[in-house]
Design a protein around this motif. Structure first.
Motif, PDB file in Angstrom:
ATOM      1  N   SER A  46      -6.004  -4.996 -11.354  1.00 50.17           N
ATOM      2  CA  SER A  46      -7.086  -4.248 -11.992  1.00 50.17           C
ATOM      3  C   SER A  46      -6.929  -2.758 -11.705  1.00 50.17           C
ATOM      4  CB  SER A  46      -8.442  -4.727 -11.472  1.00 50.17           C
ATOM      5  OG  SER A  46      -8.661  -4.242 -10.155  1.00 50.17           O
ATOM      6  N   GLN A 103      -4.745   5.339  -3.074  1.00 52.84           N
ATOM      7  CA  GLN A 103      -5.426   6.470  -2.454  1.00 52.84           C
ATOM      8  C   GLN A 103      -4.528   7.118  -1.407  1.00 52.84           C
ATOM      9  OE1 GLN A 103      -9.126   5.305  -0.675  1.00 52.84           O
ATOM     10  NE2 GLN A 103      -9.930   4.464  -2.569  1.00 52.84           N
ATOM     11  N   HIS A 104      -4.549   8.427  -1.404  1.00 50.81           N
ATOM     12  CA  HIS A 104      -3.668   9.163  -0.481  1.00 50.81           C
ATOM     13  C   HIS A 104      -4.399   9.528   0.771  1.00 50.81           C
ATOM     14  CE1 HIS A 104      -0.632   9.301  -3.536  1.00 50.81           C
ATOM     15  NE2 HIS A 104      -1.574   9.663  -4.393  1.00 50.81           N
ATOM     16  N   SER A 159       2.175   6.008  -7.390  1.00 50.64           N
ATOM     17  CA  SER A 159       1.181   6.863  -8.060  1.00 50.64           C
ATOM     18  C   SER A 159       1.668   8.306  -8.159  1.00 50.64           C
ATOM     19  CB  SER A 159      -0.169   6.790  -7.355  1.00 50.64           C
ATOM     20  OG  SER A 159      -0.127   7.447  -6.105  1.00 50.64           O
ATOM     21  N   GLU A 205      -9.164  -0.778 -10.650  1.00 50.29           N
ATOM     22  CA  GLU A 205      -9.855  -0.483  -9.393  1.00 50.29           C
ATOM     23  C   GLU A 205      -8.986  -0.853  -8.187  1.00 50.29           C
ATOM     24  OE1 GLU A 205     -12.273   0.973  -6.636  1.00 50.29           O
ATOM     25  OE2 GLU A 205     -12.416   1.338  -8.792  1.00 50.29           O
ATOM     26  N   ASP A 206      -8.351  -2.026  -8.225  1.00 53.86           N
ATOM     27  CA  ASP A 206      -7.456  -2.413  -7.126  1.00 53.86           C
ATOM     28  C   ASP A 206      -6.318  -1.403  -6.986  1.00 53.86           C
ATOM     29  OD1 ASP A 206      -8.973  -4.637  -6.521  1.00 53.86           O
ATOM     30  OD2 ASP A 206      -7.684  -6.034  -7.625  1.00 53.86           O
ATOM     31  N   TYR A 207      -5.783  -0.960  -8.116  1.00 49.18           N
ATOM     32  CA  TYR A 207      -4.706   0.031  -8.083  1.00 49.18           C
ATOM     33  C   TYR A 207      -5.202   1.333  -7.448  1.00 49.18           C
ATOM     34  CZ  TYR A 207      -1.468   3.633  -9.595  1.00 49.18           C
ATOM     35  OH  TYR A 207      -0.611   4.704  -9.620  1.00 49.18           O
ATOM     36  N   ARG A 208      -6.355   1.816  -7.867  1.00 50.38           N
ATOM     37  CA  ARG A 208      -6.894   3.073  -7.319  1.00 50.38           C
ATOM     38  C   ARG A 208      -7.094   2.976  -5.808  1.00 50.38           C
ATOM     39  NH1 ARG A 208      -9.246   3.498 -12.331  1.00 50.38           N
ATOM     40  NH2 ARG A 208     -11.093   2.311 -11.837  1.00 50.38           N
ATOM     41  N   GLN A 209      -7.614   1.843  -5.343  1.00 49.31           N
ATOM     42  CA  GLN A 209      -7.828   1.669  -3.913  1.00 49.31           C
ATOM     43  C   GLN A 209      -6.507   1.681  -3.140  1.00 49.31           C
ATOM     44  OE1 GLN A 209     -10.216  -1.814  -3.296  1.00 49.31           O
ATOM     45  NE2 GLN A 209     -12.080  -0.847  -4.074  1.00 49.31           N
ATOM     46  N   LEU A 210      -5.507   1.005  -3.677  1.00 47.65           N
ATOM     47  CA  LEU A 210      -4.197   0.974  -3.011  1.00 47.65           C
ATOM     48  C   LEU A 210      -3.516   2.337  -3.019  1.00 47.65           C
ATOM     49  CD1 LEU A 210      -2.612  -2.380  -4.223  1.00 47.65           C
ATOM     50  CD2 LEU A 210      -3.169  -1.758  -1.867  1.00 47.65           C
ATOM     51  N   ARG A 263       1.247   4.169  -3.088  1.00 49.78           N
ATOM     52  CA  ARG A 263       1.115   5.625  -2.923  1.00 49.78           C
ATOM     53  C   ARG A 263       2.318   6.346  -3.533  1.00 49.78           C
ATOM     54  NH1 ARG A 263      -1.084   5.315   3.206  1.00 49.78           N
ATOM     55  NH2 ARG A 263      -3.252   4.841   2.692  1.00 49.78           N
ATOM     56  N   LYS A 286       0.838  -1.211   0.000  1.00 52.70           N
ATOM     57  CA  LYS A 286       0.000   0.000   0.000  1.00 52.70           C
ATOM     58  C   LYS A 286       0.872   1.260   0.000  1.00 52.70           C
ATOM     59  CE  LYS A 286      -4.123   2.018   2.002  1.00 52.70           C
ATOM     60  NZ  LYS A 286      -4.859   2.096   0.761  1.00 52.70           N
TER      61      LYS A 286
END
Length: 169
Positions: free
Chosen positions: A159, A168-169, A81, A161-166, A78, A74
């Motif tokens: 995916s 997140q700041h 990204s 979506e999994d990337y976006r969830q991980l 961050r 995680k």
């Protein structure tokens, strides 16, 4: 008086001619160093070989991180990204404005299997000259770099979506 053999004189003459030719090649700006013009196949092959051997010669002192915890992944997502996705893309990203102008193009780490962890750590920490890959050791400590390595090794096939969830700041 020093006596030189004919072969020695020929070798010295060829060496001098090569040195003069190299100096003129550089002085006249013959090689287009612009990122919008690709290297010749020979130049690219030499650069790749130099890069790979240089990195391999420096891996001996790096102890691999054997486990990747969910917290590391995680934290790595961050950092990735914010610092890496613009060049190396991410799940759900097909291109970026920054990446379009880079040559050589950085690997798309969301689609490629990651290299051996010590090699990835070294590249992230020290960067690669003349490739736009920065040395992140000026910004991230070793633990944070290992977090990025842990994330990048999990990213292929992830995916969007999994990337976006991980990430997140």
């Amino acid at each position: 008086m020093i006596r030189m053999s004919k072969c020695t004189l020929i070798a010295a003459g060829l060496g001098l001619a090569a040195a003069i030719g190299a100096a003129l090649f550089i002085e006249l700006g013959f090689y287009d160093i612009g990122a919008d013009d690709h290297h010749t196949k020979l130049t690219f092959a030499l650069i790749v070989e130099l890069r790979d051997r240089s990195i391999a010669a420096r891996l001996g002192s790096i102890q691999p991180q054997l486990s990747a915890t969910p917290a590391m992944i995680k934290a790595g997502a961050r950092h990735y990204s914010m610092l890496c996705a613009g060049c190396h893309l991410a799940p759900g990203m097909a291109k970026s404005e920054l990446r379009t102008g880079l040559y050589p193009h950085p690997p798309n780490l969301g689609q490629e299997e990651m290299q051996e962890s010590r090699r990835a750590f070294w590249i992230i920490k020290h960067g690669i000259k003349m490739s736009a890959m920065p040395a992140w050791a000026k910004t991230l400590d070793d633990d944070a770099i290992w977090d990025v390595v842990a994330f990048v090794r999990k990213m292929p096939g992830m995916s969007p979506e999994d990337y976006r969830q991980l990430a997140q700041h």
